[in-house]
Design an enzyme around this catalytic site. Structure first.
Site, PDB file in Angstrom:
ATOM      1  N   LYS A  76      -4.691  14.645  -1.802  1.00 54.44           N
ATOM      2  CA  LYS A  76      -4.640  13.202  -2.053  1.00 54.44           C
ATOM      3  C   LYS A  76      -3.824  12.540  -0.946  1.00 54.44           C
ATOM      4  O   LYS A  76      -2.790  13.075  -0.533  1.00 54.44           O
ATOM      5  CB  LYS A  76      -3.993  12.959  -3.419  1.00 54.44           C
ATOM      6  N   SER A 151      -6.097   7.509 -10.444  1.00 53.71           N
ATOM      7  CA  SER A 151      -6.156   7.163  -9.038  1.00 53.71           C
ATOM      8  C   SER A 151      -6.545   8.318  -8.120  1.00 53.71           C
ATOM      9  O   SER A 151      -6.908   8.077  -6.974  1.00 53.71           O
ATOM     10  CB  SER A 151      -4.787   6.636  -8.589  1.00 53.71           C
ATOM     11  N   SER A 175      -3.486   9.787 -13.745  1.00 51.03           N
ATOM     12  CA  SER A 175      -4.219   9.763 -12.474  1.00 51.03           C
ATOM     13  C   SER A 175      -4.785  11.098 -12.020  1.00 51.03           C
ATOM     14  O   SER A 175      -5.569  11.140 -11.074  1.00 51.03           O
ATOM     15  CB  SER A 175      -3.325   9.200 -11.361  1.00 51.03           C
TER      16      SER A 175
END
Lengths: 486, 478
Positions: A76, A151, A175
């Site tokens: 990420k 996310s 997330s």
């Protein structure tokens, strides 16, 4: 090659039946060709990635390989990786090149894993659909008109699309788990403090926690073995002896007590999601687990409590992005104040601004007691609810998200509807508890459904045990989105 | 009307740790700009603070020295505001739960000793510096100082007027150096005061509206600023005006304070507990360990000096102005072995004067306590007079004869004349040469006697034993 799970690839690499270089080349090629459709990656850097793969092959050749040596893992874009652009999904950091490695990246580097690329995400991890990314939304491989969740949407999509065998994510209110559910993979948020936050760009410091996304529970355990660990640079990192998160995978579920909170089984769950979760409950009973109805009376306040605490911390954490030392600086400004205003107005997107405003408001003089302090008290009550429940049960179970993946644009105009998508995932980080999402079937439109499991503090191994045993009995996690499994 | 000036002081003492409070960067003063700013000090994305336990230990030391409560649990909070020299956009500071609560500091005033209550002392980080010169239309930022550990020490409004405020600041300054938590260098900003000043009619027990004067980095500025500010407030009220709560700056060039910002446009700092730092827990064992390592404190040492060496309160106070001074005195007294009062007189007199002249501390004195003691021993055994000893002291200071006072006395022929026959000869010669003084003395003018003593001493080039000169003169004139 991309059809193999991470555990299978690790075995092939260790046996030197494949090389890291050929595996990495293949996955990089796949990432490049799919990215125009899925937009799962913000940055791919072939040279850096392949150099790591070569180094991993050399290490394997010397017989010095570790569990993940040579395995490509996508990260990420919230984790700083030395020399890599690290954007956090924001225009603010569009050109920011990290000058040091985050703890998580260090651990993967030490293990000899290969950084496959930096994945797309909601801006500063604020969002549940990946639509707040400055770099455009990620698309769900199961239906490219739909969101992958957020996310950590880029990481989830990359794993679901068989581009990366595993990926890292961060979870503040859901997330990791919500995108895992919406893309039909596994995602684990460890106990707060298990993975050091050093070098992980902060959203809400008291909630943020790194964790793995992968296709199976076993793969999650392998990734967590690398990611977890004490780090003196993070004062909230817990000093515990290292553990092997695979150690309980094979344990039978007989006698396991599973709590079903009545608050998680009401009208708020779509019928097709409820049906899939019910199927999982029956399967677990079949495997010997006992279901116990429990109550978590204060979890109904999770969303409002979260939307006070997380923005409060974020409003302060994001103050450093002021255009002075790094990051976006407005091209045209008057005085100092104008430099701040213009740089931040241009650098941040609408959702980030909304949360900074909310956070600033709840911490302001005259509102602090009514909002922030009150939220802290309710947060404590939510933790107490869970502590009571874990006196009676070993694991708490429900649905990860109230519905399957929604269409791009469906909730962008209604932030509250968007926030409610995290209604079942928010309580665990508020209490600091470990939680994971496991694929448990499909809804009416053929989209994956996630089963949500919450464990007591530091009982990641128990969650992984339950998930693994369930996955031995089911094949939901083996299903690939159409066109991505071949 | 008769006005009373009420002052409370907030002091920022820079703690003498090698590294910063939340990062490993050096705290040394004077390095090239930004050469001591790490990723943490620059507030790069993803960095986190880790608390320097050395800073905590120094705060505990201070708390114990002022008899305060050391909080078993204290909390770091974020004070949020935007400024270019504040890289994170917030300062980490203790707010609601500080590490040191209460305590008191005894100051000496013309009316006697007075106890000044302390409100609290808390740990925080310093900001960097904005540089507005040499950048042609831009400003430079130096983050070397960002993250330097500070102890903010807050007094109650117990001080009455500028003189007491200065006495407090000096006592506090001496204490933080004494216990080794701060180098006290005011030019480098290691010790700086904010003064909260208000006035009220004498006899009133309610406080007037206060103004805070920021960043006073010398005792003289502190005194001048309070005097000016009190006068300003009194004149304002006497002219029918009202004091407005303000933050003010002292301008040493103009000798006045000027408004910086009023209460209305004060920042809302949005304090909240820093989620990156768990509450600071200090257990009994830690406190006791620090207590065990504390040096004897000024008050205790002063009392002991009075008891052990028979010194007057004033002398004991002077000799305990700093730990170095007290150590020097004790070493001298110990080397001398007896008559600690002569050691006190010389350390406070000749030695202090020379140290001040050369702007150095006792620890840097070219005359070691043992050297001073052997010089004083020569006074006590009558080898030289006190007056001659001052010349020997100067020679010792200059390093003559390898710093050996006996060698200096011998080389310069300074040995006192104590031979009665030699002194009688000198006296006879002086009496013969000064018949008028002799007549005056006989006529009852005592002053004339002193003049004769002076003549004899002069004739001996100061080397005659004054007591013997007195004795012989009295006998001959008797």
């Amino acid at each position: 090659m991309h059809r193999h799970t991470l555990a299978e690839l690790a075995r092939l690499l260790a046996a030197r039946q494949i090389s890291s270089l050929e595996l990495t080349r293949h996955l990089l090629e796949r990432a490049r060709s799919l990215n125009p459709r899925l937009n799962a990656f913000i940055t791919l850097d072939e040279d850096k990635t392949l150099a790591q793969a070569s180094a991993a092959d050399a290490r394997l050749a010397r017989g010095e390989g570790a569990a993940l040596t040579g395995i490509p893992v996508a990260h990420k874009d919230i984790f700083l990786a030395d020399g890599w652009r690290t954007t956090c999904g924001s225009h603010m950091l569009e050109n920011f090149v990290a000058p040091y490695d985050s703890f998580v990246i260090e651990r993967f580097n030490d293990a000899g894993a290969v950084n496959l690329g930096k994945t797309n995400m909601d801006e500063f991890a604020m969002g549940s659909s990946n639509e707040t990314s400055y770099f455009g939304p990620v698309r769900n491989p199961w239906d490219e008109a739909r969101v992958p969740g957020g996310s950590s949407g880029g990481s989830a999509a990359a794993v679901a699309a068989r581009v990366s065998p595993g990926a890292t994510g961060t979870d503040t209110g859901g997330s990791i788990r919500q995108p895992a559910a919406l893309t039909g993979i596994c995602g684990l948020k460890p106990t707060y403090g298990v993975c050091s936050r050093w070098g992980m760009i902060a959203f809400a410091s008291s909630l943020d926690q790194a964790g793995p996304l992968a296709r199976s529970a076993e793969d999650c355990a392998l990734l967590l073995n690398v990611m977890a660990g004490h780090d003196a640079r993070d004062s909230t990192s817990v000093a515990r002896p290292p553990e092997d998160y695979r150690r309980e995978l094979a344990k039978p579920l007989a006698g396991l007590r599973v709590g079903l909170p009545k608050e998680y089984f009401g009208d708020g769950v779509a019928a097709d999601v409820a049906r899939a979760v019910q199927g999982a409950i029956e399967e677990l009973q079949h495997l010997g687990a006992h279901m116990v109805e429990i109550s978590l009376p204060n979890v109904k306040l999770s969303v409002p409590v979260y939307y006070v605490i997380a923005p409060a911390e974020a409003s302060s954490n994001l103050s450093r992005f002021d255009g002075v030392r790094y990051g976006h600086r407005a091209g045209d400004y008057g005085d100092l104040n104008d430099l701040y205003c213009q740089s931040r107005a241009e650098g941040f997107g609408a959702e980030v601004k909304r949360r900074i405003l909310i956070g600033t408001y709840v911490l302001s003089h005259g509102y602090y007691d009514a909002y922030y302090l009150q939220a802290l008290k309710v947060r404590r009550l939510i933790a107490d609810d869970h502590a009571r429940a874990f006196g009676e049960v070993d694991v708490i179970l429900g649905a990860t998200a109230p519905s399957t993946a929604f269409r791009l644009g469906d909730k962008t105009d209604d932030p509250v509807q968007m926030y409610l998508n995290d209604i079942f995932t928010i309580a665990a980080p508020l209490a600091g508890l470990p939680a994971m999402s496991v694929p448990c079937g499909f809804g009416d439109t053929g989209l994956p459904v996630g089963l949500h499991l919450v464990g007591n503090y530091f009982e990641e191994a128990r969650l992984l045990n339950l998930a693994h045993q369930y996955q031995l009995a089911t094949d939901w996690h083996r299903r690939a989105p159409k066109g991505f499994g071949d | 009307m008769n006005w009373e000036i009420v002052v409370g002081i907030e002091t920022h003492a820079q703690l003498s740790t090698q590294s910063k409070i939340f990062s490993g960067s050096s705290t040394a003063f004077g390095a090239a700009p930004n050469s001591q700013a790490s990723a943490i000090d620059l507030a790069l994305p993803g960095v986190l603070p880790t608390l320097n336990r050395g800073a905590v230990e120094r705060a505990i030391r201070f708390g114990l020295a002022v008899g305060a409560v050391i909080s078993p649990r204290s909390v770091f909070a974020r004070k949020n505001y935007f400024y270019p020299d504040l890289p994170k956009g917030y300062q980490i500071s203790q707010y609601e739960l500080p590490i040191v609560v209460g305590g008191a500091l005894a100051i000496v005033t013309p009316e006697g000793e007075k106890s000044i209550r302390l409100t609290r002392a808390h740990l925080e980080e310093d900001a960097g510096k904005s540089l507005h010169e040499d950048f042609h239309g831009s400003s430079g930022i130096d983050l070397n100082r960002a993250g330097t550990p500070l102890l903010e020490i807050v007094s109650e409004p117990d001080l009455r007027g500028a003189a007491e405020a200065v006495a407090y600041a000096r006592t506090l300054h001496a204490l933080v150096r004494w216990i080794g938590i701060c180098d006290g260098n005011m030019q480098e900003g290691s010790f700086r005061c904010d003064a909260n000043v208000s006035v009220r009619p004498r006899g009133s027990d309610t406080l007037g509206t206060r103004c805070e004067i920021k960043n006073l980095n010398s005792f003289r500025f502190l005194e001048k600023a309070i005097e000016y500010e009190a006068r300003r407030q009194i004149e304002l009220i006497e002219d029918g005006g009202k004091v407005v709560q303000q933050t003010r700056l002292y301008d040493p060039d103009q000798g006045e304070t000027r408004a910086m910002r009023s209460k209305e446009d004060a920042h809302d700092y949005r304090y909240f507990p820093d989620p990156d730092l768990p509450p600071l827990v200090v257990d009994e064992a830690w406190i006791e360990r620090v207590r065990g390592e504390l040096p004897e404190l000024p008050e205790a040492k002063k009392a002991r000096f009075m008891r052990q060496y028979g010194l007057a309160a004033y002398d004991a106070h002077s000799l305990t102005a700093s730990r170095e001074m007290a150590d020097y005195y004790e070493a001298t007294a110990a080397a001398l072995g007896h008559d600690p009062k002569i050691a006190a007189n010389w350390v406070m007199g000749e030695l202090s004067a020379a140290l001040n002249r050369h702007e150095i501390g006792p620890e840097a004195s070219p005359i070691a306590p043992e050297q001073l003691a052997s010089l004083l021993a020569r006074i006590l055994d009558g080898t030289i007079s006190g007056k001659i000893a001052k010349d020997v002291f100067e020679a010792l200071w200059a390093g003559e004869c390898g710093g050996n006072s006996d060698a200096i006395i011998a080389a310069r022929g300074l040995k006192q004349i104590s031979d009665t026959g030699a002194i009688e000869a000198l006296v006879d010669a002086v009496l013969a040469a000064n018949p008028r003084s002799v007549d005056e003395f006989r006529a009852g003018k005592d002053k004339a006697f002193n003049a004769l003593v002076g003549q004899v001493m002069k004739a001996s080039r100061g080397q005659a034993n004054p007591a013997q000169v007195n004795e012989v003169l009295k006998k001959k004139l008797g």
